[in-house]
Design a protein around this motif. Structure first.
Motif, PDB file in Angstrom:
ATOM      1  N   UNK A 405       0.858  19.301   6.601  1.00 31.43           N
ATOM      2  CA  UNK A 405       1.545  20.129   5.658  1.00 31.43           C
ATOM      3  C   UNK A 405       2.918  19.707   5.229  1.00 31.43           C
ATOM      4  N   UNK A 406       3.506  18.907   6.095  1.00 33.23           N
ATOM      5  CA  UNK A 406       4.682  18.123   5.987  1.00 33.23           C
ATOM      6  C   UNK A 406       4.789  17.622   4.478  1.00 33.23           C
ATOM      7  N   UNK A 407       3.901  16.913   3.952  1.00 29.56           N
ATOM      8  CA  UNK A 407       3.705  16.513   2.540  1.00 29.56           C
ATOM      9  C   UNK A 407       3.629  17.450   1.547  1.00 29.56           C
ATOM     10  N   UNK A 408       3.457  18.562   1.720  1.00 27.25           N
ATOM     11  CA  UNK A 408       3.210  19.800   0.902  1.00 27.25           C
ATOM     12  C   UNK A 408       4.461  20.322   0.451  1.00 27.25           C
ATOM     13  N   UNK A 409       5.823  20.104   1.215  1.00 30.96           N
ATOM     14  CA  UNK A 409       6.642  20.726   1.199  1.00 30.96           C
ATOM     15  C   UNK A 409       7.548  20.045  -0.269  1.00 30.96           C
ATOM     16  N   UNK A 454       1.964   0.271   1.019  1.00 33.63           N
ATOM     17  CA  UNK A 454       1.705   1.149  -0.123  1.00 33.63           C
ATOM     18  C   UNK A 454       0.488   2.114  -0.288  1.00 33.63           C
ATOM     19  N   UNK A 455      -0.621   1.685   0.819  1.00 32.67           N
ATOM     20  CA  UNK A 455      -1.584   2.494   0.666  1.00 32.67           C
ATOM     21  C   UNK A 455      -1.079   3.688   1.368  1.00 32.67           C
ATOM     22  N   UNK A 456      -0.188   3.813   2.512  1.00 31.04           N
ATOM     23  CA  UNK A 456       0.421   5.194   3.110  1.00 31.04           C
ATOM     24  C   UNK A 456       1.257   5.758   1.906  1.00 31.04           C
ATOM     25  N   UNK A 457       1.933   5.123   0.909  1.00 35.51           N
ATOM     26  CA  UNK A 457       2.730   5.922   0.073  1.00 35.51           C
ATOM     27  C   UNK A 457       1.885   6.604  -1.144  1.00 35.51           C
ATOM     28  N   UNK A 458       0.821   5.828  -1.518  1.00 37.26           N
ATOM     29  CA  UNK A 458      -0.084   6.298  -2.426  1.00 37.26           C
ATOM     30  C   UNK A 458      -0.731   7.615  -1.870  1.00 37.26           C
ATOM     31  N   UNK A 459      -1.286   7.492  -0.549  1.00 39.98           N
ATOM     32  CA  UNK A 459      -2.254   8.362   0.107  1.00 39.98           C
ATOM     33  C   UNK A 459      -1.350   9.736   0.330  1.00 39.98           C
ATOM     34  N   UNK A 460      -0.228   9.543   0.806  1.00 40.48           N
ATOM     35  CA  UNK A 460       0.842  10.742   0.806  1.00 40.48           C
ATOM     36  C   UNK A 460       0.996  11.587  -0.702  1.00 40.48           C
ATOM     37  N   UNK A 461       1.258  10.662  -1.722  1.00 35.62           N
ATOM     38  CA  UNK A 461       1.296  11.157  -2.997  1.00 35.62           C
ATOM     39  C   UNK A 461       0.201  11.992  -3.521  1.00 35.62           C
ATOM     40  N   UNK A 462      -1.059  11.157  -3.361  1.00 33.64           N
ATOM     41  CA  UNK A 462      -2.303  11.987  -3.498  1.00 33.64           C
ATOM     42  C   UNK A 462      -2.474  13.109  -2.914  1.00 33.64           C
ATOM     43  N   UNK A 463      -2.081  13.199  -1.565  1.00 34.85           N
ATOM     44  CA  UNK A 463      -2.344  14.435  -0.699  1.00 34.85           C
ATOM     45  C   UNK A 463      -1.614  15.606  -1.314  1.00 34.85           C
ATOM     46  N   UNK A 464      -0.519  15.395  -1.819  1.00 32.73           N
ATOM     47  CA  UNK A 464       0.330  16.476  -2.531  1.00 32.73           C
ATOM     48  C   UNK A 464      -0.355  16.963  -4.066  1.00 32.73           C
ATOM     49  N   UNK A 465      -0.661  15.798  -4.741  1.00 34.60           N
ATOM     50  CA  UNK A 465      -1.300  16.079  -5.978  1.00 34.60           C
ATOM     51  C   UNK A 465      -2.612  16.730  -5.940  1.00 34.60           C
TER      52      UNK A 465
END
Length: 693
Positions: A405-409, A454-465
């Protein structure tokens, strides 16, 4: 005829004792631990000096010299790094992690952050390590020409970040030092650390006055504790001074953290590139990385108020260098990574994820050298992992927020260019495209580390999208961390660049002269490519797209990014006493967020952010009070009455003794009448002329 003389009883007993003693195995003196072979008097003398020197420095108000002595002493006992700058950079990373861990002790012992006991403990530990290892103090004397570029990075960074505030008074500088509420929260944690003498989460009750509710537990305070410790040594006292003065110093520490982070990124890129990447290729690598760090998007993190993240990125850069190209001494590698893991977890916990994948990448390719010291690996892991988990435990125990949920803030931030991020990652990954890169385990580790980051960065951005339709505030932090890790691997580009041919072996002086023209050309190309030299006039305005020929650093340095609350904040700062200890709330705008921002600023200067409900003030829907007017019948509107009722209810919920600073005289009269009806609230009402500029 010979006669035999029988031995006496005493002789027989002595012979038996000698026989028994010969059977007892004796440990050669050379195999004794060095600490047992060291002369006790010398060790005792050094231990005495370890406490006498801090005492003398404290009497002379020169406690910073003890921190410098601890740094040089640590550097002299290490053996990693063949140049002086390499040794000092690695020492800075190690000492930061060690001080963060020792902060758990300093926070609970009776002396807090007092310079004498802290300095004496640090120097005593150095004496113990030197005696136990048998190492004598030794510093490398070798320097490199590219050291000038590495050292220029922090100087230029500090110049860029301090550009808008240089020569300005405290009030006039508020347009830039109070740009975001993040800065207030960070200063509040720093202020709490210097008042309670250590980590705020270990003094939850005492620190609650200074920070927003629960923030002492939910936000890692490693950087704030470090700067509080540095501030104590700088001032040679643990007695806190006025928050107005401390606010100015903390702004200096923010800029210093940015400068050190830029230096760490440039140094890491040079270290990873390796000693073979010399000459003009090294200048090109250091110049490009330095210009990107100082003038590029990394510089925006300072004025956005992301203080803890900045310091954590600097530590992450040092850790990346050690993970990718480890020192010869495996034991030093293990201890360095352990210290940096704990340090990063306490400074910015999210980046511990990157440390985890970096450690796994290093183990995958360096497992043989680590296996020879598996006992030390286990011991360090058993000590470091529980310590590193403390910030995660505190945050979850007091907030219940998990990482997902932190990545949805949401939240406002200057987004790093995704195209540039991809470009840096591709350059770092390109090392394996060359034969030299495939032969070196360093480039394999770097490739695995960058790919995972990069996989962590892309994954966290995808999670929000996928859930809120846009990247989250904290997913941008993961992009920024991957950006730094990739930039540290920029040296991979040097694998595609061949050094100038040598037809003969010239003398050393001649070789240096021959290297100057290509090195100067490489530096010029780096500065032009990164737009460190602005190619367009500086007529940009906030809210407009940044021109292609202008860097973010140049925009900030010229003072073109003031706070949107700058003018009203300055106006109120001139009209109200700052830091006088009286809790103050402001109603100067029809926007509740504006009132919240200014109230929060006044609270941090009073050291009572935890006592004033700034969240409630901004979230109650108290709008329209700044522009209240009487209707034709000389009455306040019903809507205004609702807002006044909400404001009065909010005042009732605050501790007695609140001061309300309002810009509308009708609202002031209503509040004065309310104060007269409720004398137990001890409410004071001050009319401040409404800001109209």
């Amino acid at each position: 005829m010979e006669t035999t003389v029988s031995p006496s009883t005493a002789d027989r007993e002595q012979e038996r004792d000698r026989s028994l003693s010969d059977r007892i195995p004796r440990l050669p003196v050379s195999r004794l631990p060095p600490v047992l072979r060291t002369r006790g008097a010398a060790v005792a003398g050094l231990l005495a000096a370890a406490w006498i020197l801090p005492l003398l420095a404290h009497l002379l108000h020169a406690d910073l010299l003890i921190l410098a002595a601890a740094g040089l002493g640590t550097a002299s006992l290490l053996r990693v790094g063949s140049t002086l700058l390499d040794r000092l950079m690695i020492t800075a990373g190690l000492l930061s992690g060690v001080l963060i861990v020792l902060g758990l002790l300093f926070s609970v012992w009776p002396w807090g952050l007092a310079p004498v006991p802290v300095g004496g403990t640090l120097l005593s530990l150095l004496v113990a390590v030197g005696a136990a290892t048998g190492r004598r103090p030794r510093l490398p004397r070798r320097v490199l020409a590219s050291d000038l570029i590495v050292l220029a990075a922090p100087v230029l960074s500090y110049r860029v970040e301090s550009g808008p505030t240089a020569g300005k008074s405290f009030v006039k500088a508020l347009a830039y030092t109070s740009s975001r509420e993040d800065s207030f929260n960070h200063f509040a944690l720093f202020d709490a650390a210097r008042h309670v003498g250590g980590y705020p989460f270990l003094h939850g009750g005492a620190s609650a006055r200074f920070v927003m509710q629960g923030n002492q537990y939910t936000y890692p305070a490693g950087s704030h504790y470090l700067w509080a410790l540095f501030d104590v040594f700088r001032r040679s006292t643990t007695t806190p001074d006025a928050s107005v003065l401390a606010f100015t110093r903390y702004h200096q520490y923010e800029m210093l953290a940015m400068a050190l982070a830029c230096m760490a990124v440039v140094w890491s890129a040079r270290w990873i590139a390796g000693p073979a990447m010399a000459g003009w290729r090294r200048v090109l690598i250091c110049g490009t990385v330095g210009a990107m760090a100082v003038y590029g998007e990394l510089s925006t993190l300072d004025w956005q108020g992301f203080d803890a993240e900045v310091l954590a990125l600097g530590l992450l850069a040092v850790a990346t260098a050690i993970l990718v190209r480890p020192p010869r001494d495996v034991r030093e590698q293990i201890l360095l990574i352990g210290a940096l893991m704990a340090g990063i977890s306490f400074v910015y916990s999210l980046f511990a994820i990157f440390m985890g994948v970096g450690v796994l990448a290093a183990i995958a390719f360096y497992w043989r050298r680590l296996l020879r010291h598996w006992i030390l690996v286990v011991v360090v892991a058993v000590v470091v992992l529980p310590i590193s988990y403390i910030p995660f435990y505190e945050a979850k125990a007091h907030s219940g927020i998990s990482t997902g949920p932190l990545f949805l803030q949401g939240g406002a931030y200057w987004a790093f260019s995704r195209a540039a991020s991809v470009g840096f990652a591709l350059i770092a990954l390109s090392g394996l495209a060359t034969r030299a890169g495939r032969r070196s385990p360093a480039w394999w580790v770097l490739t695995a580390f960058v790919a995972a980051a990069c996989a962590i960065a892309v994954g966290s951005e995808w999670y929000g999208h996928s859930r809120i339709g846009q990247p989250g505030y904290y997913s941008s932090k993961m992009v920024e961390a991957a950006w730094v890790v990739s930039l540290c691997g920029f040296g991979a580009i040097g694998l595609f660049l061949k050094p100038a041919p040598r037809t003969e072996r010239p003398r050393l002086g001649t070789r240096r002269l021959l290297d100057l023209p290509p090195a100067a050309a490489a530096l010029a190309v780096a500065l032009i490519f990164t737009r460190a030299v602005p190619l367009v006039p500086l007529d940009w305005q906030w809210g407009q797209p940044v021109p292609s020929g202008l860097t973010a650093g140049a925009v900030w340095q010229k003072g073109l990014i003031p706070s949107e609350w700058a003018k009203p904040t300055i106006a109120y700062a001139k009209a109200l006493p700052l830091g006088d200890g009286v809790p103050t709330a402001t109603i100067f705008s029809d926007n509740g967020h504006d009132n919240r921002h200014l109230t929060m600023f006044l609270a941090v200067l009073n050291g009572d952010l935890g006592l004033v409900d700034v969240e409630g003030l901004g979230g109650r829907g108290i709008d329209g009070l700044a522009s209240v007017k009487l209707d034709p019948e000389d009455q306040l509107s019903d809507r205004t009455g609702v807002y006044l009722d909400r404001l009065e209810q909010w005042i009732r919920e605050q501790p007695p003794g609140l001061r309300m600073a309002v810009s509308n005289r009708l609202v002031a009269d209503a509040l004065k009448a309310f104060a007269a009806q409720h004398p137990e609230l001890r409410l004071a009402v001050v009319v401040v002329p409404r800001f109209t500029g």
